[in-house]
Motif scaffolding. Structure first.
Motif, PDB file in Angstrom:
ATOM      1  N   TRP A 228       0.848  -1.189   0.000  1.00 57.94           N
ATOM      2  CA  TRP A 228       0.000   0.000   0.000  1.00 57.94           C
ATOM      3  C   TRP A 228       0.883   1.239   0.000  1.00 57.94           C
ATOM      4  CZ3 TRP A 228      -4.827   0.055  -1.299  1.00 57.94           C
ATOM      5  CH2 TRP A 228      -5.632  -1.054  -1.064  1.00 57.94           C
ATOM      6  N   GLN A 229       0.613   2.143  -0.937  1.00 59.30           N
ATOM      7  CA  GLN A 229       1.347   3.394  -1.038  1.00 59.30           C
ATOM      8  C   GLN A 229       0.383   4.511  -1.410  1.00 59.30           C
ATOM      9  OE1 GLN A 229       5.040   3.254  -3.371  1.00 59.30           O
ATOM     10  NE2 GLN A 229       4.955   1.022  -3.320  1.00 59.30           N
ATOM     11  N   LEU A 230       0.749   5.731  -1.008  1.00 58.70           N
ATOM     12  CA  LEU A 230      -0.058   6.905  -1.339  1.00 58.70           C
ATOM     13  C   LEU A 230       0.114   7.251  -2.811  1.00 58.70           C
ATOM     14  CD1 LEU A 230      -1.850   9.295  -0.350  1.00 58.70           C
ATOM     15  CD2 LEU A 230       0.293  10.554   0.046  1.00 58.70           C
ATOM     16  N   GLN A 231      -1.012   7.389  -3.526  1.00 56.86           N
ATOM     17  CA  GLN A 231      -0.984   7.835  -4.915  1.00 56.86           C
ATOM     18  C   GLN A 231      -1.084   9.356  -5.015  1.00 56.86           C
ATOM     19  OE1 GLN A 231      -4.099   5.393  -6.925  1.00 56.86           O
ATOM     20  NE2 GLN A 231      -2.451   4.894  -8.340  1.00 56.86           N
ATOM     21  N   ASP A 232      -2.070   9.925  -4.341  1.00 57.25           N
ATOM     22  CA  ASP A 232      -2.251  11.374  -4.371  1.00 57.25           C
ATOM     23  C   ASP A 232      -3.180  11.786  -3.242  1.00 57.25           C
ATOM     24  OD1 ASP A 232      -5.148  11.543  -5.357  1.00 57.25           O
ATOM     25  OD2 ASP A 232      -4.237  10.427  -7.002  1.00 57.25           O
ATOM     26  N   VAL A 233      -3.217  13.095  -2.998  1.00 57.07           N
ATOM     27  CA  VAL A 233      -4.118  13.694  -2.011  1.00 57.07           C
ATOM     28  C   VAL A 233      -4.981  14.716  -2.728  1.00 57.07           C
ATOM     29  CG1 VAL A 233      -4.314  14.985   0.141  1.00 57.07           C
ATOM     30  CG2 VAL A 233      -2.397  13.412  -0.192  1.00 57.07           C
ATOM     31  N   GLU A 234      -6.294  14.577  -2.604  1.00 57.13           N
ATOM     32  CA  GLU A 234      -7.222  15.547  -3.181  1.00 57.13           C
ATOM     33  C   GLU A 234      -7.631  16.544  -2.099  1.00 57.13           C
ATOM     34  OE1 GLU A 234     -10.639  13.601  -4.737  1.00 57.13           O
ATOM     35  OE2 GLU A 234      -9.479  12.112  -5.841  1.00 57.13           O
ATOM     36  N   LEU A 235      -7.644  17.823  -2.454  1.00 57.52           N
ATOM     37  CA  LEU A 235      -8.175  18.862  -1.586  1.00 57.52           C
ATOM     38  C   LEU A 235      -9.403  19.470  -2.252  1.00 57.52           C
ATOM     39  CD1 LEU A 235      -5.442  18.577  -0.123  1.00 57.52           C
ATOM     40  CD2 LEU A 235      -5.425  21.060   0.159  1.00 57.52           C
ATOM     41  N   HIS A 236     -10.512  19.462  -1.529  1.00 59.34           N
ATOM     42  CA  HIS A 236     -11.757  20.057  -2.002  1.00 59.34           C
ATOM     43  C   HIS A 236     -12.080  21.236  -1.084  1.00 59.34           C
ATOM     44  CE1 HIS A 236     -12.757  16.403  -4.474  1.00 59.34           C
ATOM     45  NE2 HIS A 236     -12.017  15.829  -3.530  1.00 59.34           N
ATOM     46  N   TRP A 237     -11.873  22.445  -1.572  1.00 60.43           N
ATOM     47  CA  TRP A 237     -12.138  23.662  -0.801  1.00 60.43           C
ATOM     48  C   TRP A 237     -13.528  24.143  -1.194  1.00 60.43           C
ATOM     49  CZ3 TRP A 237     -11.148  26.195   3.292  1.00 60.43           C
ATOM     50  CH2 TRP A 237     -11.263  27.575   3.400  1.00 60.43           C
ATOM     51  N   GLU A 238     -14.486  24.154  -0.239  1.00 62.10           N
ATOM     52  CA  GLU A 238     -15.890  24.356  -0.591  1.00 62.10           C
ATOM     53  C   GLU A 238     -16.577  25.349   0.331  1.00 62.10           C
ATOM     54  OE1 GLU A 238     -16.835  19.847  -2.252  1.00 62.10           O
ATOM     55  OE2 GLU A 238     -16.895  20.219  -0.083  1.00 62.10           O
ATOM     56  N   ARG A 239     -17.616  25.976  -0.189  1.00 60.09           N
ATOM     57  CA  ARG A 239     -18.458  26.854   0.613  1.00 60.09           C
ATOM     58  C   ARG A 239     -19.914  26.483   0.380  1.00 60.09           C
ATOM     59  NH1 ARG A 239     -17.193  32.338  -2.839  1.00 60.09           N
ATOM     60  NH2 ARG A 239     -18.450  31.842  -4.700  1.00 60.09           N
ATOM     61  N   TYR A 240     -20.706  26.685   1.414  1.00 62.45           N
ATOM     62  CA  TYR A 240     -22.137  26.360   1.348  1.00 62.45           C
ATOM     63  C   TYR A 240     -22.828  27.311   0.390  1.00 62.45           C
ATOM     64  CZ  TYR A 240     -26.926  25.614   2.967  1.00 62.45           C
ATOM     65  OH  TYR A 240     -28.268  25.345   3.046  1.00 62.45           O
ATOM     66  N   ASP A 241     -23.641  26.729  -0.518  1.00 68.07           N
ATOM     67  CA  ASP A 241     -24.330  27.537  -1.528  1.00 68.07           C
ATOM     68  C   ASP A 241     -25.833  27.615  -1.284  1.00 68.07           C
ATOM     69  OD1 ASP A 241     -24.468  28.942  -4.154  1.00 68.07           O
ATOM     70  OD2 ASP A 241     -25.591  27.161  -4.740  1.00 68.07           O
ATOM     71  N   SER A 242     -26.468  26.467  -0.965  1.00 66.09           N
ATOM     72  CA  SER A 242     -27.917  26.455  -0.782  1.00 66.09           C
ATOM     73  C   SER A 242     -28.326  25.145  -0.132  1.00 66.09           C
ATOM     74  CB  SER A 242     -28.625  26.596  -2.140  1.00 66.09           C
ATOM     75  OG  SER A 242     -28.462  25.420  -2.914  1.00 66.09           O
ATOM     76  N   PRO A 243     -29.578  25.038   0.332  1.00 67.06           N
ATOM     77  CA  PRO A 243     -30.061  23.749   0.837  1.00 67.06           C
ATOM     78  C   PRO A 243     -29.994  22.677  -0.244  1.00 67.06           C
ATOM     79  CG  PRO A 243     -31.544  25.522   1.482  1.00 67.06           C
ATOM     80  CD  PRO A 243     -30.580  26.110   0.504  1.00 67.06           C
ATOM     81  N   TYR A 244     -29.985  21.427   0.165  1.00 67.23           N
ATOM     82  CA  TYR A 244     -29.881  20.309  -0.778  1.00 67.23           C
ATOM     83  C   TYR A 244     -31.094  20.267  -1.702  1.00 67.23           C
ATOM     84  CZ  TYR A 244     -29.882  15.554  -2.572  1.00 67.23           C
ATOM     85  OH  TYR A 244     -29.915  14.457  -3.395  1.00 67.23           O
ATOM     86  N   ARG A 245     -30.806  20.080  -2.985  1.00 62.25           N
ATOM     87  CA  ARG A 245     -31.890  19.881  -3.943  1.00 62.25           C
ATOM     88  C   ARG A 245     -31.446  18.954  -5.069  1.00 62.25           C
ATOM     89  NH1 ARG A 245     -30.462  25.382  -4.433  1.00 62.25           N
ATOM     90  NH2 ARG A 245     -29.399  25.937  -6.376  1.00 62.25           N
ATOM     91  N   GLY A 246     -30.411  18.137  -4.813  1.00 66.93           N
ATOM     92  CA  GLY A 246     -29.924  17.229  -5.843  1.00 66.93           C
ATOM     93  C   GLY A 246     -29.501  18.005  -7.067  1.00 66.93           C
ATOM     94  N   LYS A 247     -28.708  19.004  -6.857  1.00 63.35           N
ATOM     95  CA  LYS A 247     -28.456  20.066  -7.828  1.00 63.35           C
ATOM     96  C   LYS A 247     -28.128  19.540  -9.222  1.00 63.35           C
ATOM     97  CE  LYS A 247     -26.226  24.577  -7.931  1.00 63.35           C
ATOM     98  NZ  LYS A 247     -25.352  25.489  -7.182  1.00 63.35           N
ATOM     99  N   LEU A 248     -28.939  19.927 -10.170  1.00 65.65           N
ATOM    100  CA  LEU A 248     -28.702  19.568 -11.560  1.00 65.65           C
ATOM    101  C   LEU A 248     -28.195  20.769 -12.351  1.00 65.65           C
ATOM    102  CD1 LEU A 248     -31.836  17.355 -12.261  1.00 65.65           C
ATOM    103  CD2 LEU A 248     -29.508  16.619 -11.688  1.00 65.65           C
ATOM    104  N   GLU A 249     -28.629  21.976 -11.955  1.00 71.44           N
ATOM    105  CA  GLU A 249     -28.120  23.170 -12.604  1.00 71.44           C
ATOM    106  C   GLU A 249     -26.873  23.628 -11.869  1.00 71.44           C
ATOM    107  OE1 GLU A 249     -30.350  24.897  -9.205  1.00 71.44           O
ATOM    108  OE2 GLU A 249     -30.535  23.176 -10.542  1.00 71.44           O
ATOM    109  N   LEU A 250     -25.999  24.336 -12.583  1.00 73.40           N
ATOM    110  CA  LEU A 250     -24.760  24.820 -12.003  1.00 73.40           C
ATOM    111  C   LEU A 250     -24.797  26.336 -11.944  1.00 73.40           C
ATOM    112  CD1 LEU A 250     -22.373  22.451 -13.962  1.00 73.40           C
ATOM    113  CD2 LEU A 250     -23.335  22.117 -11.675  1.00 73.40           C
ATOM    114  N   SER A 251     -23.852  26.906 -11.217  1.00 70.92           N
ATOM    115  CA  SER A 251     -23.830  28.356 -11.048  1.00 70.92           C
ATOM    116  C   SER A 251     -23.403  29.051 -12.331  1.00 70.92           C
ATOM    117  CB  SER A 251     -22.895  28.728  -9.899  1.00 70.92           C
ATOM    118  OG  SER A 251     -23.335  28.125  -8.704  1.00 70.92           O
TER     119      SER A 251
END
Length: 376
Positions: A228-251
């Motif tokens: 087992w070895q590390l392949q990569d590290v993902e960073l997801h920097w996020e901010r809250y946009d709206s309540p959940y609605r299974g978002k299909l449209e994008l900003s």
């Protein structure tokens, strides 16, 4: 707080050169007026009050019990804090901590012609925590030249992170919306890849937008010994946009958060010194059938308060932008003794830190921690 952009930007298009202007594709642009900003601020304040109320109730319940799985009040607070539409930026870093360019087949020819290097995805995540567990759909918008509405929209990944039923792994979550998730057992010979995700919530001021950082360690069995070895590290920097609605449209096109992949990494001395930890620790007990996952691994929770913590001995330590860091160590037979840590400073002064750790022994989960650290 500002962060450096993570892609070398091409100049704006000029009539004499035809050189492309850079942007991410984000259809359905929205105009923002003072009225809509006011509505958004009020909605955010209501959400913050709901999360704070649920968290306070969870803290009261925690005084009476520290047993796993999380009390219903903790899950309710967690669900209120984590559910919603989150927009952000995603970047990947190699085992040495260096940023990884986007795969060439996602980069338009115009960027390649001018030698533009792209490291950041614009991203969006839909999360819903309910009585059944936590589900997420992550989308990454492909970079385009201009704002062509007919461009390819995104890659998409739907996941079940937790299940609150008896067949799923016990949720390792905190009332503020933080969590740690990943496989309980990677010891099987036919298990070749594993992803371990930590979500760390950051403090939010009334009227402001909630921010969080998700760090994902991607591991694989590599080499002749299939260690087992590390392949990569993902960073997801996020901010809250709206309540959940299974978002299909994008900003809208041209908006969003700034790229960060090539920004200044955290300085090592920011972690130096003594810290005091508080939070919760889960330890695995394979002999117990209570609060167990489908593979029989049980988790027992205990409160952490006043424990000393130090970054000394963390090796290898990867220092990231966004005041974040991570560590992945794999040793033992086949690299199956795996220790993971992900942290981010919670304030400009560097006096508070959010930390998630996960430890596997012989490929099986041994312990999980979700902690808040303050300088001693």
């Amino acid at each position: 707080m500002s962060y450096a952009t993570g892609a070398a930007k091409p100049p704006a298009a000029r009539a004499d050169t035809g050189r492309p202007a850079a942007s991410f594709w984000r259809p359905q642009q929205r105009s923002v007026t003072s009225k809509t900003r006011g509505v958004a601020a009020e909605r955010q304040e209501r959400r913050l009050k709901a999360v704070e109320t649920a968290a306070a109730e969870a803290a009261t319940a925690a005084e009476a019990t520290t047993a796993a799985p999380p009390p219903a009040d903790t899950w309710a607070a967690f669900a209120a804090a984590v559910s919603g539409e989150w927009e952000g930026v995603t970047a990947s870093f190699g085992p040495d901590g260096s940023p990884i360019q986007l795969p060439e087949y996602y980069v338009p020819q115009a960027y390649r012609d001018w030698g533009v290097e792209l490291f950041d995805w614009q991203s969006q995540s839909s999360m819903l925590a309910d009585e059944g567990g936590l589900t997420a759909t992550d989308r990454r918008m492909m970079p385009t030249v201009g704002c062509e509405a007919d461009a390819i929209a995104y890659t998409q990944d739907a996941r079940q992170l937790f299940s609150t039923g008896p067949a799923g792994p016990p949720p390792t979550v905190a009332a503020d919306g933080s969590y740690s998730t990943g496989p309980f057992d990677v010891s099987a010979a036919d298990c070749h890849k594993a992803a371990f995700e930590a979500c760390l919530m950051l403090p939010c001021q009334p009227g402001g937008q909630q921010h969080r950082l998700r760090l994902v360690h991607n591991l694989a069995r590599l080499g002749a010994e299939r260690r087992w070895q590390l392949q990569d590290v993902e960073l997801h920097w996020e901010r809250y946009d709206s309540p959940y609605r299974g978002k299909l449209e994008l900003s809208g096109c041209g908006g969003g958060m700034k790229a960060f992949a090539t920004g200044e990494p955290l300085a090592a001395d920011a972690l130096a010194g003594a810290w005091v930890a508080s939070g919760v620790r889960w330890t695995a007990d394979a002999s117990s059938s209570s609060s167990s996952s489908s593979d029989g691994t049980a988790l027992q929770a205990e409160a952490v308060a006043g424990e000393q913590w130090s970054a000394e001995g963390l090796e290898p330590l990867l220092l990231h932008p966004l005041r974040a860091w991570s560590c992945c160590r794999a040793c033992g037979e086949g690299g199956s003794d795996i220790s993971l840590a992900a942290g981010v400073l919670r304030d400009e002064a560097g006096t508070s830190m959010a930390l998630a750790t996960r430890r596997l022994v012989g490929g099986r989960l041994a312990a999980v921690e979700l902690l808040t650290l303050t300088r001693a």
